[in-house]
Design a protein around this motif. Sequence first.
Motif, mmCIF file in Angstrom:
data_model
loop_
_atom_site.group_PDB
_atom_site.id
_atom_site.type_symbol
_atom_site.label_atom_id
_atom_site.label_comp_id
_atom_site.label_asym_id
_atom_site.label_seq_id
_atom_site.Cartn_x
_atom_site.Cartn_y
_atom_site.Cartn_z
ATOM 1 N N ALA A 92 0.828 -1.210 0.000
ATOM 2 C CA ALA A 92 0.000 0.000 0.000
ATOM 3 C C ALA A 92 0.863 1.260 0.000
ATOM 4 O O ALA A 92 0.626 2.195 -0.774
ATOM 5 C CB ALA A 92 -0.922 -0.004 1.214
ATOM 6 N N VAL A 93 1.882 1.282 0.871
ATOM 7 C CA VAL A 93 2.746 2.465 0.965
ATOM 8 C C VAL A 93 3.550 2.650 -0.311
ATOM 9 O O VAL A 93 3.705 3.772 -0.812
ATOM 10 C CB VAL A 93 3.697 2.350 2.185
ATOM 11 C CG1 VAL A 93 4.704 3.505 2.187
ATOM 12 C CG2 VAL A 93 2.901 2.366 3.482
ATOM 13 N N SER A 94 4.062 1.556 -0.855
ATOM 14 C CA SER A 94 4.847 1.640 -2.080
ATOM 15 C C SER A 94 4.020 2.217 -3.223
ATOM 16 O O SER A 94 4.492 3.051 -4.003
ATOM 17 C CB SER A 94 5.377 0.256 -2.462
ATOM 18 O OG SER A 94 6.155 0.316 -3.640
ATOM 19 N N THR A 134 3.556 4.345 8.665
ATOM 20 C CA THR A 134 2.984 3.004 8.638
ATOM 21 C C THR A 134 4.049 2.007 9.063
ATOM 22 O O THR A 134 5.207 2.115 8.670
ATOM 23 C CB THR A 134 2.494 2.647 7.215
ATOM 24 O OG1 THR A 134 1.436 3.541 6.848
ATOM 25 C CG2 THR A 134 1.973 1.216 7.164
ATOM 26 N N THR A 135 3.646 1.030 9.875
ATOM 27 C CA THR A 135 4.581 -0.001 10.332
ATOM 28 C C THR A 135 4.794 -1.024 9.224
ATOM 29 O O THR A 135 3.841 -1.621 8.720
ATOM 30 C CB THR A 135 4.032 -0.703 11.587
ATOM 31 O OG1 THR A 135 3.814 0.267 12.617
ATOM 32 C CG2 THR A 135 5.030 -1.745 12.089
ATOM 33 N N ILE A 153 9.784 -0.967 12.911
ATOM 34 C CA ILE A 153 10.173 -0.080 11.809
ATOM 35 C C ILE A 153 8.937 0.574 11.203
ATOM 36 O O ILE A 153 8.047 -0.103 10.700
ATOM 37 C CB ILE A 153 10.951 -0.837 10.715
ATOM 38 C CG1 ILE A 153 12.224 -1.447 11.286
ATOM 39 C CG2 ILE A 153 11.285 0.104 9.560
ATOM 40 C CD1 ILE A 153 13.022 -2.252 10.285
ATOM 41 N N ASP A 154 8.893 1.903 11.272
ATOM 42 C CA ASP A 154 7.827 2.680 10.637
ATOM 43 C C ASP A 154 8.426 3.479 9.493
ATOM 44 O O ASP A 154 9.587 3.895 9.562
ATOM 45 C CB ASP A 154 7.174 3.641 11.631
ATOM 46 C CG ASP A 154 6.469 2.905 12.761
ATOM 47 O OD1 ASP A 154 6.057 1.754 12.535
ATOM 48 O OD2 ASP A 154 6.359 3.470 13.865
ATOM 49 N N ILE A 155 7.647 3.705 8.458
ATOM 50 C CA ILE A 155 8.138 4.492 7.324
ATOM 51 C C ILE A 155 7.124 5.572 6.979
ATOM 52 O O ILE A 155 5.905 5.358 7.085
ATOM 53 C CB ILE A 155 8.408 3.590 6.096
ATOM 54 C CG1 ILE A 155 9.300 4.318 5.092
ATOM 55 C CG2 ILE A 155 7.120 3.129 5.439
ATOM 56 C CD1 ILE A 155 9.984 3.396 4.114
ATOM 57 N N LYS A 156 7.632 6.743 6.600
ATOM 58 C CA LYS A 156 6.753 7.865 6.236
ATOM 59 C C LYS A 156 6.049 7.539 4.925
ATOM 60 O O LYS A 156 6.687 7.157 3.961
ATOM 61 C CB LYS A 156 7.566 9.151 6.120
ATOM 62 C CG LYS A 156 8.202 9.612 7.428
ATOM 63 C CD LYS A 156 9.011 10.883 7.239
ATOM 64 C CE LYS A 156 9.618 11.368 8.556
ATOM 65 N NZ LYS A 156 10.563 10.400 9.127
#
Length: 305
Positions: free
Chosen positions: A68-70, A166-167, A172-175
């Motif tokens: 989803a984040v990608s 998001t984890t 590890i979380d990324i913006k």
Amino acid sequence: MRISSLHTSSAMLRSINNNSIALNKTMEQMSQKKRVLVPSDDPIASTRLVQLSREQAAIGQYKSNITAVSGSLAQQETHMDAINKQLLSLRDKLLTASNATNTAKDMDGYASEMQAMLDSVVAELNTKSEDGRYIFSGTKTGVQTVVFDEASGKYVFQGNNSQRETTVANGIDIKENTTVGDVFFDGSHDLLNDLNSLVGKLKDPNTDFSSEEFSDAMKNMIDTVDDAYDAVSSKVTELGGRQNTLSMLGDAHTDVATSNELVQKDLSELDYAEASIKLKGYMVAMEATQATYVQITRLSLFDAI
């Protein structure tokens, strides 16, 4: 010591029942292709299987988050690239318009082109995701990023510069979003409103295009565009870095998930050869016990008379 016929019968029935239970259990294991059907079959393996199942579920969620984040970052990168292309075109147009030989008609034409570029940048900043959320509004995703206030005649940034996270792995979380307010509305440089003001001057037939004031306004606008281009380029690079991180984490999750699947298989998978031997043994034992039980139940003192 005398052994009663009732005791003998009970013992034989228990033996038959035990063999039947073992036989059914082996057949169920073979039908389900599993060695461990209930925790009592192997408490240690069962505990480990529960742990692995939880870990696999967590990995599945992490991989879903990464996907989803990608996808969101890729969308943001596409629109940031589009903005930078507009900024490059805008810079070229500003350089052309800075020529003192341009007529008022020329300037009016340049103004129309710059207005179109401005509108394009604003449209990119107001891009929505597939679920209808504004991707450049920070954490205020339900609010349109940039609006034009008719009363003041200015563009207003309605989002914020906060970032959502998001984890994607344990700890590890990324913006997951990119901020734009710090690029286009940073206080010292207000690109959209500065450009809008300049477009107005270019369209005004009373503007003295040969004046030092106009020349300074053009230079300042070019500097503002250059600063914005550099800032957007930096954000695009950052987006690429986050994508690389997600890619590496995704590969790591896949490797761990594959390893866990092998361990789960080793812990729970049934050895068919061994199970077949056990099945035959239980069947032979039960048949022998049943045959013996039949013979014993037929014994009578009258046979000895």
